[in-house]
Design an enzyme around this catalytic site. Structure first.
Site, PDB file in Angstrom:
ATOM      1  N   LYS A  62       0.794  -1.231   0.000  1.00 25.74           N
ATOM      2  CA  LYS A  62       0.000   0.000   0.000  1.00 25.74           C
ATOM      3  C   LYS A  62       0.827   1.281   0.000  1.00 25.74           C
ATOM      4  O   LYS A  62       0.277   2.363  -0.176  1.00 25.74           O
ATOM      5  CB  LYS A  62      -0.982  -0.003   1.170  1.00 25.74           C
ATOM      6  CG  LYS A  62      -1.987  -1.118   1.145  1.00 25.74           C
ATOM      7  CD  LYS A  62      -2.851  -1.206  -0.105  1.00 25.74           C
ATOM      8  CE  LYS A  62      -3.730  -0.026  -0.344  1.00 25.74           C
ATOM      9  NZ  LYS A  62      -4.855  -0.334  -1.272  1.00 25.74           N
TER      10      LYS A  62
HETATM   11  N1  PMP Z   1      -3.115  -7.435   1.445  1.00 21.73           N
HETATM   12  C1  PMP Z   1      -3.065  -6.573   2.474  1.00 21.73           C
HETATM   13  C2  PMP Z   1      -2.405  -7.010   3.753  1.00 21.73           C
HETATM   14  C3  PMP Z   1      -3.625  -5.293   2.357  1.00 21.73           C
HETATM   15  O1  PMP Z   1      -3.576  -4.439   3.402  1.00 21.73           O
HETATM   16  C4  PMP Z   1      -4.261  -4.940   1.151  1.00 21.73           C
HETATM   17  C5  PMP Z   1      -4.886  -3.574   1.013  1.00 21.73           C
HETATM   18  N2  PMP Z   1      -6.069  -3.409   1.754  1.00 21.73           N
HETATM   19  C6  PMP Z   1      -4.311  -5.867   0.103  1.00 21.73           C
HETATM   20  C7  PMP Z   1      -3.708  -7.106   0.287  1.00 21.73           C
HETATM   21  C8  PMP Z   1      -5.055  -5.594  -1.188  1.00 21.73           C
HETATM   22  O2  PMP Z   1      -4.550  -4.561  -1.985  1.00 21.73           O
HETATM   23  P1  PMP Z   1      -5.496  -3.637  -2.867  1.00 21.73           P
HETATM   24  O3  PMP Z   1      -6.120  -2.617  -1.952  1.00 21.73           O
HETATM   25  O4  PMP Z   1      -4.587  -3.020  -3.861  1.00 21.73           O
HETATM   26  O5  PMP Z   1      -6.543  -4.489  -3.510  1.00 21.73           O
END
Ligand code: PMP
Length: 359
Positions: A62
């Protein structure tokens, strides 16, 4: 002989000298390694690769989105010294707190009050103003996201970065993660798969790989991986007609109850989806530690199970890429606790039980 050696050293030195530093926290975001998962690759006859996003300076995938939503606000005329407001339960808040500190902005984070004290403490240590609010559904006006939006509107020179529906998030992955994967695989990647929270990673990487491969007359497929309790697998398998959910998941940061604007930019081009049960994800947390020495969170483990299953589906010889989102450090008191695992009825195979070190 000596002259040749000296020449080699001097060439090497020039290489280091030109790449000797990056600019601050922000300069250190991205350009993460692509790690071959040896055992899983051997088992499938495929090359299974994980993008090591836990190596970003804020510790997760992120950081990229946090930087891009702040840059987006700046491009829209934000003044230096303003306030960035976001609704987030985890990694985006941590990325934003770092980015805001490094740029001199105030950072206000609204989060559901069900989150761990560790996360609240970390955000506060990073200088953020953390506001835990009752955990209510998105449809409720008191949901943390709506509160974040209202607060930003109520003060001057503030921006609500809106990670779920602001497509600057997916653009981060379209402009950085996707091109890095293409370059690191020298264009040999066949498929990309990952779970979604905001959908920024899947939409941005998926779109870039689809477009760049099409220019060479090839097709990189992108697939969605879902945890139990998310509606997206049902949405995909019903051709967009249903949004059913069943069960819940121990994974954090992934799973969705709606198609966000970020995901909407690419969902129509995905090749398929699959739900990964928690039993498989938790076993993979331990397998990655045991087989690869990787200490990762449950969303990463889910992604790796999904990459493994996709490799099996596509057959030997393929290169499948996924995302290693963050490390296990943020979840260790749960994932490595015998009591917690028992409370979730999750069983760890005998040969991996030695890693369950917490009572
Ligand atoms: N894994 C974790 C630990 C996350 O914090 C996030 C983001 N919420 C994601 C995966 C997914 O990423 P995205 O928001 O780009 O879909």
């Amino acid at each position: 002989m000596n002259r040749i050696v000296l020449k080699k050293v001097s060439v090497l030195w020039r290489g280091f000298a030109t790449n000797s530093h990056v600019d601050g926290f922000i300069g250190a975001i991205g350009n993460t390694p692509l790690i071959k998962l040896k055992r899983l690759s051997e088992e499938t006859g495929c090359t299974i690769l994980g993008k090591a996003e836990f190596q970003n300076p804020g510790g997760s995938v992120k950081d990229r989105a946090a930087l891009y939503v702040v840059k987006d606000a700046e491009e829209k005329g934000r003044q230096p010294g303003g306030t960035v407001v976001e609704g987030t339960a985890g990694n985006t808040g941590i990325g934003l707190a770092h980015v805001c500190r490094s740029k001199g902005y105030k950072c206000v984070i609204y989060m559901p009050n069900t989150q761990s004290q560790e996360k609240i403490d970390l955000l506060q240590m990073l200088g953020a103003d953390v506001r835990p609010v009752p955990a209510v559904a998105y449809e409720n006006p008191e949901n943390y996201n709506h509160q974040a939006k209202r607060y930003a509107e109520s003060i001057s020179n503030a921006v609500w970065t809106d990670q779920f529906d602001n497509i600057a998030n997916a653009r981060a992955h379209y402009e950085t993660t996707g091109p890095e994967i293409w370059a690191q695989t020298k264009g040999t990647v066949h498929a990309f798969i990952c779970a979604t929270g905001t959908g920024g990673t899947l939409a941005g990487v998926g779109r870039f790989l689809r477009e760049v491969s099409a220019k060479e007359g090839k097709k990189v497929e992108s697939w969605l991986a879902d945890p139990p309790g998310s509606v997206l697998d049902s949405y995909m398998n019903s051709g967009g007609k249903l949004m059913e959910r069943s069960g819940s998941s121990i994974t954090e940061g992934i799973g969705q109850g709606r198609v966000t604007q970020n995901l909407a930019t690419e969902i129509g081009n995905l090749s398929g989806s699959m739900t990964i049960p928690d039993e498989k994800s938790i076993e993979m947390v331990y397998r990655l530690l045991d087989e690869e020495g990787l200490y990762v969170g449950a969303s990463t483990a889910l992604n790796v199970v999904a990459a493994y299953e996709l490799a099996r589906k596509l057959g030997p010889g393929r290169t499948v890429v996924t995302v290693l989102c963050d490390g296990a450090y943020r979840y260790q008191t749960r994932l490595f606790s015998r009591k917690w695992l028992e409370s979730k009825s999750l069983n760890i195979p005998d040969h991996l039980r030695k890693y369950v070190v917490l009572p």
